[in-house]
Write a protein that holds these residues in place. Sequence first.
Motif, PDB file in Angstrom:
ATOM      1  N   LEU A   1      43.419  43.985  40.948  1.00  0.00           N
ATOM      2  CA  LEU A   1      42.681  42.994  41.730  1.00  0.00           C
ATOM      3  C   LEU A   1      41.436  43.605  42.362  1.00  0.00           C
ATOM      4  O   LEU A   1      40.365  42.995  42.371  1.00  0.00           O
TER       5      LEU A   1
ATOM      6  N   LEU B   1      38.936  43.826  39.810  1.00  0.00           N
ATOM      7  CA  LEU B   1      38.396  42.509  39.445  1.00  0.00           C
ATOM      8  C   LEU B   1      37.357  42.024  40.455  1.00  0.00           C
ATOM      9  O   LEU B   1      36.283  41.576  40.083  1.00  0.00           O
ATOM     10  N   VAL B   2      37.701  42.099  41.737  1.00  0.00           N
ATOM     11  CA  VAL B   2      36.757  41.561  42.736  1.00  0.00           C
ATOM     12  C   VAL B   2      35.643  42.561  43.043  1.00  0.00           C
ATOM     13  O   VAL B   2      34.604  42.195  43.560  1.00  0.00           O
TER      14      VAL B   2
ATOM     15  N   VAL C   1      38.288  30.472  35.538  1.00  0.00           N
ATOM     16  CA  VAL C   1      39.715  30.235  35.290  1.00  0.00           C
ATOM     17  C   VAL C   1      40.579  30.063  36.534  1.00  0.00           C
ATOM     18  O   VAL C   1      41.630  29.433  36.462  1.00  0.00           O
ATOM     19  N   MET C   2      40.160  30.631  37.662  1.00  0.00           N
ATOM     20  CA  MET C   2      41.032  30.502  38.846  1.00  0.00           C
ATOM     21  C   MET C   2      40.996  29.057  39.341  1.00  0.00           C
ATOM     22  O   MET C   2      39.917  28.503  39.591  1.00  0.00           O
TER      23      MET C   2
ATOM     24  N   PHE D   1      37.289  31.737  43.558  1.00  0.00           N
ATOM     25  CA  PHE D   1      38.007  32.996  43.297  1.00  0.00           C
ATOM     26  C   PHE D   1      37.643  33.536  41.914  1.00  0.00           C
ATOM     27  O   PHE D   1      37.291  32.762  41.018  1.00  0.00           O
ATOM     28  N   ASN D   2      37.746  34.835  41.791  1.00  0.00           N
ATOM     29  CA  ASN D   2      37.447  35.509  40.517  1.00  0.00           C
ATOM     30  C   ASN D   2      38.628  35.451  39.552  1.00  0.00           C
ATOM     31  O   ASN D   2      39.739  35.715  39.990  1.00  0.00           O
ATOM     32  N   PRO D   3      38.431  35.269  38.296  1.00  0.00           N
ATOM     33  CA  PRO D   3      37.215  34.802  37.629  1.00  0.00           C
ATOM     34  C   PRO D   3      37.013  33.300  37.883  1.00  0.00           C
ATOM     35  O   PRO D   3      37.966  32.509  37.744  1.00  0.00           O
TER      36      PRO D   3
ATOM     37  N   LYS E   1      33.835  29.809  20.483  1.00  0.00           N
ATOM     38  CA  LYS E   1      35.293  29.573  20.578  1.00  0.00           C
ATOM     39  C   LYS E   1      35.660  28.149  20.167  1.00  0.00           C
ATOM     40  O   LYS E   1      36.843  27.785  20.170  1.00  0.00           O
TER      41      LYS E   1
ATOM     42  N   HIS F   1      34.947  28.080  48.862  1.00  0.00           N
ATOM     43  CA  HIS F   1      35.223  29.449  48.436  1.00  0.00           C
ATOM     44  C   HIS F   1      35.947  29.512  47.097  1.00  0.00           C
ATOM     45  O   HIS F   1      37.102  29.100  46.985  1.00  0.00           O
TER      46      HIS F   1
ATOM     47  N   ASN G   1      42.349  35.360  51.237  1.00  0.00           N
ATOM     48  CA  ASN G   1      41.951  36.742  51.512  1.00  0.00           C
ATOM     49  C   ASN G   1      42.727  37.354  52.671  1.00  0.00           C
ATOM     50  O   ASN G   1      42.891  38.569  52.744  1.00  0.00           O
TER      51      ASN G   1
ATOM     52  N   ARG H   1      34.995  25.495  21.924  1.00  0.00           N
ATOM     53  CA  ARG H   1      35.273  24.654  23.106  1.00  0.00           C
ATOM     54  C   ARG H   1      34.222  23.559  23.262  1.00  0.00           C
ATOM     55  O   ARG H   1      34.484  22.511  23.834  1.00  0.00           O
TER      56      ARG H   1
ATOM     57  N   SER I   1      33.623  34.683  51.553  1.00  0.00           N
ATOM     58  CA  SER I   1      35.046  34.896  51.299  1.00  0.00           C
ATOM     59  C   SER I   1      35.819  35.189  52.571  1.00  0.00           C
ATOM     60  O   SER I   1      37.039  35.118  52.570  1.00  0.00           O
TER      61      SER I   1
ATOM     62  N   PRO J   1      50.053  37.869  38.546  1.00  0.00           N
ATOM     63  CA  PRO J   1      49.304  38.184  37.317  1.00  0.00           C
ATOM     64  C   PRO J   1      48.587  39.525  37.368  1.00  0.00           C
ATOM     65  O   PRO J   1      48.295  40.102  36.330  1.00  0.00           O
ATOM     66  N   MET J   2      48.296  40.018  38.555  1.00  0.00           N
ATOM     67  CA  MET J   2      47.605  41.305  38.652  1.00  0.00           C
ATOM     68  C   MET J   2      48.209  42.158  39.752  1.00  0.00           C
ATOM     69  O   MET J   2      48.639  41.639  40.784  1.00  0.00           O
TER      70      MET J   2
ATOM     71  N   LEU K   1      45.705  38.487  50.679  1.00  0.00           N
ATOM     72  CA  LEU K   1      45.372  39.550  49.720  1.00  0.00           C
ATOM     73  C   LEU K   1      44.942  40.836  50.414  1.00  0.00           C
ATOM     74  O   LEU K   1      45.219  41.932  49.929  1.00  0.00           O
TER      75      LEU K   1
HETATM   76  N1  CAA Z   1      35.853  36.583  33.685  1.00  0.00           N
HETATM   77  C1  CAA Z   1      35.794  35.386  33.035  1.00  0.00           C
HETATM   78  N2  CAA Z   1      36.827  34.880  32.331  1.00  0.00           N
HETATM   79  C2  CAA Z   1      37.925  35.639  32.255  1.00  0.00           C
HETATM   80  C3  CAA Z   1      38.054  36.907  32.870  1.00  0.00           C
HETATM   81  C4  CAA Z   1      36.948  37.368  33.606  1.00  0.00           C
HETATM   82  N3  CAA Z   1      36.980  38.531  34.276  1.00  0.00           N
HETATM   83  N4  CAA Z   1      39.262  37.412  32.601  1.00  0.00           N
HETATM   84  C5  CAA Z   1      39.877  36.501  31.830  1.00  0.00           C
HETATM   85  N5  CAA Z   1      39.081  35.446  31.631  1.00  0.00           N
HETATM   86  C6  CAA Z   1      39.376  34.238  30.865  1.00  0.00           C
HETATM   87  C7  CAA Z   1      39.552  34.559  29.407  1.00  0.00           C
HETATM   88  O1  CAA Z   1      38.308  34.520  28.720  1.00  0.00           O
HETATM   89  C8  CAA Z   1      40.474  33.439  28.976  1.00  0.00           C
HETATM   90  O2  CAA Z   1      39.691  32.271  28.798  1.00  0.00           O
HETATM   91  P1  CAA Z   1      39.880  31.361  27.494  1.00  0.00           P
HETATM   92  O3  CAA Z   1      41.250  30.767  27.627  1.00  0.00           O
HETATM   93  O4  CAA Z   1      38.795  30.359  27.624  1.00  0.00           O
HETATM   94  O5  CAA Z   1      39.738  32.242  26.310  1.00  0.00           O
HETATM   95  C9  CAA Z   1      41.362  33.191  30.203  1.00  0.00           C
HETATM   96  O6  CAA Z   1      40.648  33.762  31.299  1.00  0.00           O
HETATM   97  C10 CAA Z   1      42.721  33.862  30.123  1.00  0.00           C
HETATM   98  O7  CAA Z   1      42.474  35.232  29.848  1.00  0.00           O
HETATM   99  P2  CAA Z   1      43.480  36.185  29.101  1.00  0.00           P
HETATM  100  O8  CAA Z   1      44.437  35.372  28.279  1.00  0.00           O
HETATM  101  O9  CAA Z   1      42.725  37.265  28.431  1.00  0.00           O
HETATM  102  O10 CAA Z   1      44.185  36.960  30.254  1.00  0.00           O
HETATM  103  P3  CAA Z   1      45.352  36.619  31.222  1.00  0.00           P
HETATM  104  O11 CAA Z   1      46.260  35.549  30.760  1.00  0.00           O
HETATM  105  O12 CAA Z   1      45.894  37.946  31.519  1.00  0.00           O
HETATM  106  O13 CAA Z   1      44.625  36.037  32.518  1.00  0.00           O
HETATM  107  C11 CAA Z   1      43.508  36.243  34.577  1.00  0.00           C
HETATM  108  C12 CAA Z   1      43.570  36.715  33.141  1.00  0.00           C
HETATM  109  C13 CAA Z   1      43.267  34.730  34.607  1.00  0.00           C
HETATM  110  C14 CAA Z   1      42.328  36.961  35.217  1.00  0.00           C
HETATM  111  C15 CAA Z   1      44.875  36.562  35.291  1.00  0.00           C
HETATM  112  O14 CAA Z   1      45.129  37.930  35.167  1.00  0.00           O
HETATM  113  C16 CAA Z   1      44.877  36.200  36.754  1.00  0.00           C
HETATM  114  O15 CAA Z   1      45.084  35.050  37.115  1.00  0.00           O
HETATM  115  N6  CAA Z   1      44.674  37.203  37.633  1.00  0.00           N
HETATM  116  C17 CAA Z   1      44.675  37.023  39.087  1.00  0.00           C
HETATM  117  C18 CAA Z   1      43.276  36.809  39.534  1.00  0.00           C
HETATM  118  C19 CAA Z   1      43.199  36.628  41.026  1.00  0.00           C
HETATM  119  O16 CAA Z   1      44.145  36.756  41.774  1.00  0.00           O
HETATM  120  N7  CAA Z   1      41.975  36.311  41.488  1.00  0.00           N
HETATM  121  C20 CAA Z   1      41.689  36.202  42.887  1.00  0.00           C
HETATM  122  C21 CAA Z   1      40.928  37.419  43.265  1.00  0.00           C
HETATM  123  S1  CAA Z   1      40.584  37.419  44.980  1.00  0.00           S
HETATM  124  C22 CAA Z   1      39.101  36.662  45.126  1.00  0.00           C
HETATM  125  O17 CAA Z   1      38.417  36.317  44.206  1.00  0.00           O
HETATM  126  C23 CAA Z   1      38.752  36.372  46.527  1.00  0.00           C
HETATM  127  C24 CAA Z   1      37.506  36.911  47.014  1.00  0.00           C
HETATM  128  O18 CAA Z   1      36.860  36.252  47.782  1.00  0.00           O
HETATM  129  C25 CAA Z   1      37.104  38.305  46.773  1.00  0.00           C
END
Ligand code: CAA
Length: 297
Positions: free
Chosen positions: A240, A243-244, A158-159, A153-155, A67, A151, A201, A69, A130, A234-235, A204
């Motif tokens: 969600l 994702l988790v 980026v979080m 967060f996923n991903p 990419k 703690h 959590n 980066r 978590s 966002p989700m 959530l």
């Molecule tokens: N894993 C790794 N990287 C990811 C990814 C994943 N699953 N999904 C997206 N990304 C990365 C992409 O590669 C991209 O990175 P670059 O800029 O370097 O290319 C960046 O995130 C943005 O991705 P996109 O533009 O494709 O997608 P988006 O703008 O729709 O964002 C998102 C994706 C960041 C996941 C967004 O949907 C989001 O913020 N979602 C909410 C996530 C959330 O609430 N997480 C908390 C979960 S709860 C938890 O984790 C607690 C626990 O203890 C269980």
Amino acid sequence: PVGAPDKALAKKVTKVGIIGAGLMASQFALLFVRRLQVPVLITDLDQERVDKGLSYIRDEIGKLEAKGRIDGDQANKLRGLIHGTTDKTEYADCDFVIEAVFEEVGVKQQVFGDIEKIIAPDAILATNTSSLSVEEIGAKLEHPERLVGFHFFNPVAVMPLIEIVKTPATNDAALSTAFVVAKGLGKNAVLTADAPGFVVNRLLAKVMGEAARAVYEGTPLLTVEKAFGPLGLPMTPFQLIDLVGWKVAAHVQDTMAHAFPDRFFASENFHKLAELPEVVEKDKSGRVTGWSKAAEK
Ligand code: CAA
């Protein structure tokens, strides 16, 4: 940040240890090596798991390079800073060790007990739990003052948030180090009480749990998703959960329902929902995936 102690108290982190080499641990390793640029060690129970983690990390470094980066030299440097082994004695010179193992108090106590015999008395221990009690995880440590909750967060890449959790025993050096490390990782840190689900959590689990219950009570899954959409997060709830991972999400529900039985009824509904054949798909490991995808059919 509110509650953060003086950063002058922070311990300098020159080598990071990560306990585990699964997906979460590998994501941590990549983030630590990329942002802190210090040697990072990952370990697991057998070499196969370690190799799988290392291969994920190398692939992700390759993607960053593709990419644009990072350049080729930086990619090689990052690869050189990551080391994987099954030999836990290599944690001896780590200043900051974070675990990403199974969400079970006994398992976490055991791995920290083993590591504590190896690391320096003032090395910091961090748990990525978590929703479990950090105080309980540290209850069997010889030096519980060095343990903090950290703690992610996923991903992970980026979080932007990390919840830092202080127990009654946690000392200022451990807390301060946690805040400085979080900042070094490019994350915003908040200090939370050592309460079930911490903050994120706790919130959530309500959303995911009530979404699951609504479906179980007869509202089509897609209707829940569509109704939630305009709220602007966002989700949606089932995205969600995808994702988790269903198992992690259900585990959080269980913890919350156990802690607050009058307020969290949903864990039971989660399990029932997982049995509905029309809304779930199972992958080879038995993990339930594709909730929202299935709803679109
Ligand atoms: N894993 C790794 N990287 C990811 C990814 C994943 N699953 N999904 C997206 N990304 C990365 C992409 O590669 C991209 O990175 P670059 O800029 O370097 O290319 C960046 O995130 C943005 O991705 P996109 O533009 O494709 O997608 P988006 O703008 O729709 O964002 C998102 C994706 C960041 C996941 C967004 O949907 C989001 O913020 N979602 C909410 C996530 C959330 O609430 N997480 C908390 C979960 S709860 C938890 O984790 C607690 C626990 O203890 C269980």
